[in-house]
Scaffold this motif. Structure first.
Motif, PDB file in Angstrom:
ATOM      1  N   LYS A 106       0.816  -1.209   0.000  1.00 57.29           N
ATOM      2  CA  LYS A 106       0.000   0.000   0.000  1.00 57.29           C
ATOM      3  C   LYS A 106       0.857   1.270   0.000  1.00 57.29           C
ATOM      4  O   LYS A 106       1.914   1.329   0.613  1.00 57.29           O
ATOM      5  N   TRP A 107       0.360   2.265  -0.731  1.00 53.81           N
ATOM      6  CA  TRP A 107       0.879   3.622  -0.672  1.00 53.81           C
ATOM      7  C   TRP A 107       0.052   4.370   0.364  1.00 53.81           C
ATOM      8  O   TRP A 107      -1.175   4.352   0.292  1.00 53.81           O
ATOM      9  N   THR A 108       0.696   5.034   1.318  1.00 50.52           N
ATOM     10  CA  THR A 108      -0.037   5.728   2.375  1.00 50.52           C
ATOM     11  C   THR A 108       0.249   7.223   2.351  1.00 50.52           C
ATOM     12  O   THR A 108       1.405   7.653   2.360  1.00 50.52           O
ATOM     13  N   LYS A 183      -0.457  11.491  -6.675  1.00 46.03           N
ATOM     14  CA  LYS A 183      -0.061  12.787  -6.130  1.00 46.03           C
ATOM     15  C   LYS A 183      -0.437  13.928  -7.083  1.00 46.03           C
ATOM     16  O   LYS A 183      -0.821  15.019  -6.642  1.00 46.03           O
ATOM     17  N   GLU A 184      -0.348  13.672  -8.388  1.00 45.64           N
ATOM     18  CA  GLU A 184      -0.732  14.691  -9.366  1.00 45.64           C
ATOM     19  C   GLU A 184      -2.241  14.962  -9.291  1.00 45.64           C
ATOM     20  O   GLU A 184      -2.675  16.122  -9.335  1.00 45.64           O
ATOM     21  N   ARG A 191       5.918  13.599   0.597  1.00 47.42           N
ATOM     22  CA  ARG A 191       6.463  12.310   0.168  1.00 47.42           C
ATOM     23  C   ARG A 191       5.613  11.190   0.757  1.00 47.42           C
ATOM     24  O   ARG A 191       5.133  11.283   1.894  1.00 47.42           O
ATOM     25  N   ILE A 192       5.405  10.145  -0.022  1.00 48.85           N
ATOM     26  CA  ILE A 192       4.628   9.003   0.451  1.00 48.85           C
ATOM     27  C   ILE A 192       5.444   7.729   0.276  1.00 48.85           C
ATOM     28  O   ILE A 192       6.323   7.651  -0.587  1.00 48.85           O
ATOM     29  N   ALA A 207       8.019  -2.129   9.921  1.00 51.39           N
ATOM     30  CA  ALA A 207       8.182  -2.297   8.470  1.00 51.39           C
ATOM     31  C   ALA A 207       8.682  -0.998   7.837  1.00 51.39           C
ATOM     32  O   ALA A 207       8.233   0.086   8.189  1.00 51.39           O
ATOM     33  N   LYS A 208       9.617  -1.136   6.886  1.00 53.37           N
ATOM     34  CA  LYS A 208      10.174   0.031   6.207  1.00 53.37           C
ATOM     35  C   LYS A 208       9.593   0.140   4.797  1.00 53.37           C
ATOM     36  O   LYS A 208       9.145  -0.831   4.211  1.00 53.37           O
ATOM     37  N   ASN A 209       9.658   1.356   4.269  1.00 58.38           N
ATOM     38  CA  ASN A 209       9.156   1.594   2.916  1.00 58.38           C
ATOM     39  C   ASN A 209       9.992   0.845   1.890  1.00 58.38           C
ATOM     40  O   ASN A 209      11.208   0.884   1.912  1.00 58.38           O
TER      41      ASN A 209
END
Length: 213
Positions: A106-108, A183-184, A191-192, A207-209
């Motif tokens: 997932k993008w958060t 984001k656009e 930053r995500i 957990a890391k990105n």
């Protein structure tokens, strides 16, 4: 029946013939996918296993039915702290264990607090981000839209979050492109990060990105 080859059958008394305009107005505009809205009420979640209190609310597959739903649910900025909303493609449960989600992540996007409550004038940034994300998803605006499983909204005391869940964490190009487009669409500068479900499940909050945009 009246005489003659071109005679028309007389209408029964009181019979109404639909006009072409009325017929056109009754047509709905189908979406490429059907979507289901899920709600997790924090008031029933206490002491329960994660996911056990999550309930499907409504499934729609047309533009008109989406707006019918959206216009009749509470706006994100007025939800109680702890509430979770999920909008996922029909047939996909918003759970790590779902076969369509288990290899994804997932993008958060964190959303700062502000302007919440019934007395707030106009939509908050959270409301706007949520609506624009939903429209981008159901309108198939992402180039890698098939990667999208759904989106999760989390209302929390310090910071709210919107997260797009995707199918294939290893598809770096697809994930990065999707995040840039998201984001656009929102005109968001923050930053995500992208965290895989496997890492989140194994490492919990440690957990890391895997990717950052």
């Amino acid at each position: 029946m009246a005489e003659g080859a071109d005679a028309k059958v007389e209408k029964e008394e009181g019979e109404i013939t639909p006009s072409k305009g009325a017929d056109e107005a009754s047509k709905k505009h189908p979406l490429e996918h059907h979507w289901t809205l899920w709600f997790d009420n924090p008031q029933t979640r206490k002491g329960q296993a994660w996911g056990s209190t999550m309930r499907p609310v409504y499934t729609f597959g047309t533009v008109e039915d989406f707006w019918c739903l959206f216009n009749n649910v509470v706006q994100p900025s007025n939800l109680i702290v702890g509430a979770d909303l999920h909008l996922f493609k029909k047939g996909i449960e918003p759970k790590w264990e779902d076969p369509k989600c288990e290899h994804g992540g997932k993008w958060t996007l964190p959303v700062r607090k502000g302007g919440k409550g019934p007395d707030a004038k106009g939509p908050t940034q959270l409301d706007t981000f949520w609506l624009h994300t939903l429209l981008a998803m159901i309108g198939e605006q992402f180039d890698d839209g098939e990667e999208v499983c759904g989106v999760v909204l989390q209302i929390r005391s310090k910071e709210d979050r919107i997260a797009i869940w995707t199918k294939t964490a290893s598809n770096e190009a697809g994930q990065v492109n999707l995040a840039k487009q998201w984001k656009e669409f929102l005109d968001a500068d923050d930053r995500i990060g992208y965290i895989t479900h496997a890492d989140a499940k194994e490492l919990d909050r440690g957990a890391k990105n895997k990717y950052t945009i």
